[in-house]
Design an enzyme around this catalytic site. Structure first.
Site, short mmCIF file in Angstrom:
data_model
loop_
_atom_site.label_atom_id
_atom_site.label_comp_id
_atom_site.label_asym_id
_atom_site.label_seq_id
_atom_site.Cartn_x
_atom_site.Cartn_y
_atom_site.Cartn_z
N TYR A 442 0.81 -1.22 0.00
CA TYR A 442 0.00 0.00 0.00
C TYR A 442 0.85 1.28 0.00
CZ TYR A 442 0.00 -0.18 5.26
OH TYR A 442 0.33 -0.24 6.59
N GLU A 443 0.14 2.39 -0.23
CA GLU A 443 0.77 3.71 -0.47
C GLU A 443 1.69 3.68 -1.69
OE1 GLU A 443 -0.67 5.88 0.96
OE2 GLU A 443 -1.55 4.68 2.53
N GLY A 444 1.26 2.93 -2.70
CA GLY A 444 2.06 2.77 -3.91
C GLY A 444 2.96 1.57 -3.76
#
Length: 598
Positions: A442-444
């Site tokens: 997550y978060e890229g």
């Protein structure tokens, strides 16, 4: 149950001996009087909170998880989470690095990052609730209207309200240009927002009075793609003119994800049914505004893996000293026992030292990034602010991806030290592995971070920012190049720094002709960059330790620092040779594979 000792000595070593943080803080506009005693006292109290309040809830929270009431759309967090958060708010911890203008304590962001590490070691799932609020605070502080700041920032500062970011939709994750959530303007200046969001961490819970959702959506007739995205603040409860809570807004949790890890955090499916929101910043400029929160979150995710690496290492080390299995290959060590403790075995030491080195390298880089962020926000010299922003922008994808990949390596290594006992839930090791796994996604995803590093941060400006990092490396190479005691650290660091320029140029030339070359190289390139940065930081730590020893110190802490740095350069740093060779093989072995992937 796992135990945890906050790594205060290592934090103090980095803050006061390696980076001279007090001097750095005193050069800033808002921190001219902060001293080492104040910093140490704050970190000591934060360590107590982590070990005494949130650590005992980690395994139980993982077992219980969160519960959704479908009729009311309300979520109950695991037993003890709400009470722990109340103590967190009562202690003033959410306000630590927030501006005094909104009721904060105004301490440097660097101190908050150290606190965050300890909270993540103790209980990553719990720490995500207040952690996301800091990102929402930063986004609104940077882009909100005066009315929005007045309404939301004091409450986020105090922790009475928490925040989220609502980006992902069922059909789009990383590619936000595909999002469909709509925002219809109303006569009173508000917007009615309709759509669905998924994977919203801390998206619904019972720990705070209100939840401030930052939502990406499209205005009518907005351009397609990312240029047509706007940002809105959508509270769970509407806020009256006097600041009191009003009616329930029509933004609801419709489901909780059943996940591999971080069970104690509510990962929510969110439905917006004409929910009332207000525009943050300019129309169709939502993604740049949200990037303030996203970049903060990326550094925060890296910190999560640092925290898990540290606690996994501590428990694996304690187990290795106690567990008896076989005799040492070099001869019996514990003659009074029926077998030797497993710490005598070379491979067990390799596993432990891998985790230790990755924890200490990450902590050094985390503190460096936080110091740079403090300069970006508060340094009186505009050139220093600009230089600091350039370097921390380069280091942010490295921190997120390198920390989390190394966290995966380290937590698995520590579980391996436990053998079969590591696979058993009660010892906590398998939870560290599961909890860390999301951090790489997550978060890229880490591949996205790698493309951001290579494409935007390096190639797009023809390596200008990379050269600034190179000057930092060059400085310590010049300082210590003739110091025989530093040669085992400086020589490999200098070689890689020299290679990096040519290596990057080669990739850029290939990518100019075929962009898939950049895509095939990016992940390996980021790991090479990560080792370059860690090598620089381990050299600085070794430099400081040697100076202390030369000055007469007999503290074994400094000897340990040198031994860890020696292990890192001898056993982990050489990964760069393989990575560079893999990148130089180009994109063809990856892309010319239609038959293999048919």
């Amino acid at each position: 149950m796992p135990t945890y000792a906050p790594p205060l000595r290592d934090m103090q070593f980095l803050l006061h001996e390696v980076f001279n943080a007090t001097e750095e803080f005193n050069a800033l506009s808002s921190h001219t009087s902060i001293d080492a005693d104040t910093i140490n006292a704050v970190l000591d109290e934060a360590g107590k909170f982590a070990t005494e309040v949130t650590l005992p809830l980690n395994i139980s929270g993982d077992t219980e998880g969160c519960t959704l009431n479908p009729a009311t759309h309300e979520v109950s967090t695991p037993k003890g989470f709400k009470e722990a958060y109340a103590k967190f708010v009562e202690g003033g911890w959410p306000a630590l690095s927030c501006s005094t203008e909104y009721g904060g304590q105004g301490l440097p962001h660097t101190i908050y990052q150290c606190v965050s590490e300890m909270l993540n070691s103790a209980n990553q799932a719990w720490s995500m609730y207040p952690g996301l609020s800091h990102g929402a605070y930063a986004a609104l502080q940077a882009n909100g209207s005066e009315a929005q700041k007045k309404t939301y920032l004091p409450k986020l500062t105090s922790g009475v309200w928490t925040g989220t970011m609502c980006l992902t939709e069922p059909h789009c994750g990383t590619d936000l240009g595909l999002l469909r959530t709509k925002a219809e303007p109303q006569a009173d200046g508000t917007y009615k927002i309709t759509g669905s969001k998924i994977f919203i961490s801390a998206g619904e819970h019972d720990m705070a009075e209100n939840i401030v959702h930052l939502v990406l959506a499209r205005l009518p007739d907005a351009p397609k793609g990312t240029k047509g995205i706007s940002l809105f603040v959508v509270p769970k409860f509407l806020v009256n003119a006097d600041g009191s809570l009003g009616a329930r807004n029509t933004i609801y949790c419709t489901g909780l994800e059943h996940k591999m890890g971080i069970h104690g955090n509510a990962t929510a499916q969110i439905s917006l049914e004409g929910a009332v929101g207000t525009l943050v910043g300019e129309p169709n400029k939502g993604l740049p505004a949200m990037f303030v929160m996203m970049n903060a979150a990326r550094l925060g995710v890296g910190c999560q893996s640092l925290g898990l690496t540290e606690i996994a290492f501590q428990n694996a080390l304690a187990y290795a000293k106690d567990r008896l299995q076989m005799r040492a290959l070099s001869g019996t060590k514990a003659k009074d026992k029926e077998a030797d403790p497993i710490i005598v075995h070379p491979d067990v030491r390799r596993l432990l030292l891998t985790a230790k080195a990755y924890a200490e390298g990450a902590r050094a880089l985390q503190i460096l990034c936080a110091l740079l962020m403090d300069k970006v926000v508060d340094h009186p010299d505009a050139q220093v602010r600009e230089e600091s922003l350039d370097v921390v922008s380069l280091l942010t994808p490295v921190s997120k991806a390198f920390f989390t990949e190394n966290g995966h390596i380290a937590t698995n290594a520590c579980m391996q030290v436990f053998g079969g006992q590591g696979y058993i839930k009660d010892n906590g090791m398998e939870q560290f592995v599961r909890d860390n796994r999301i951090n790489m996604i997550y978060e890229g995803t880490n591949a996205v971070q790698a493309l951001d590093l290579l494409g935007r941060k390096v190639l797009l400006n023809n390596g200008a920012t990379l050269k600034k990092l190179g000057k930092m490396v060059e400085q310590i190479v010049k300082e210590e190049g003739v110091n025989e005691k530093m040669s085992e650290f400086i020589a490999p660091l200098g070689r890689l720094a020299d290679q990096m320029v040519k290596f990057t140029t080669e990739i850029g030339f290939k990518a100019f002709q075929n962009r898939d070359e950049a895509g095939a190289a990016a992940v390996d390139y980021l790991r090479v960059m990560g080792h370059l940065v860690y090598g620089y930081l381990f050299a600085r730590m070794a430099q400081t330790a040697l100076r202390k020893i030369k000055a007469g110190s007999t503290d074994p802490f400094y000897t340990a620092k040198l031994q860890t740095a020696r292990f890192y350069f001898a056993k982990l740093f050489p990964e760069t040779v393989m990575l560079i060779q893999a990148v130089q093989a180009g994109a063809r072995p990856v892309m010319d594979t239609d038959a293999a992937l048919a």
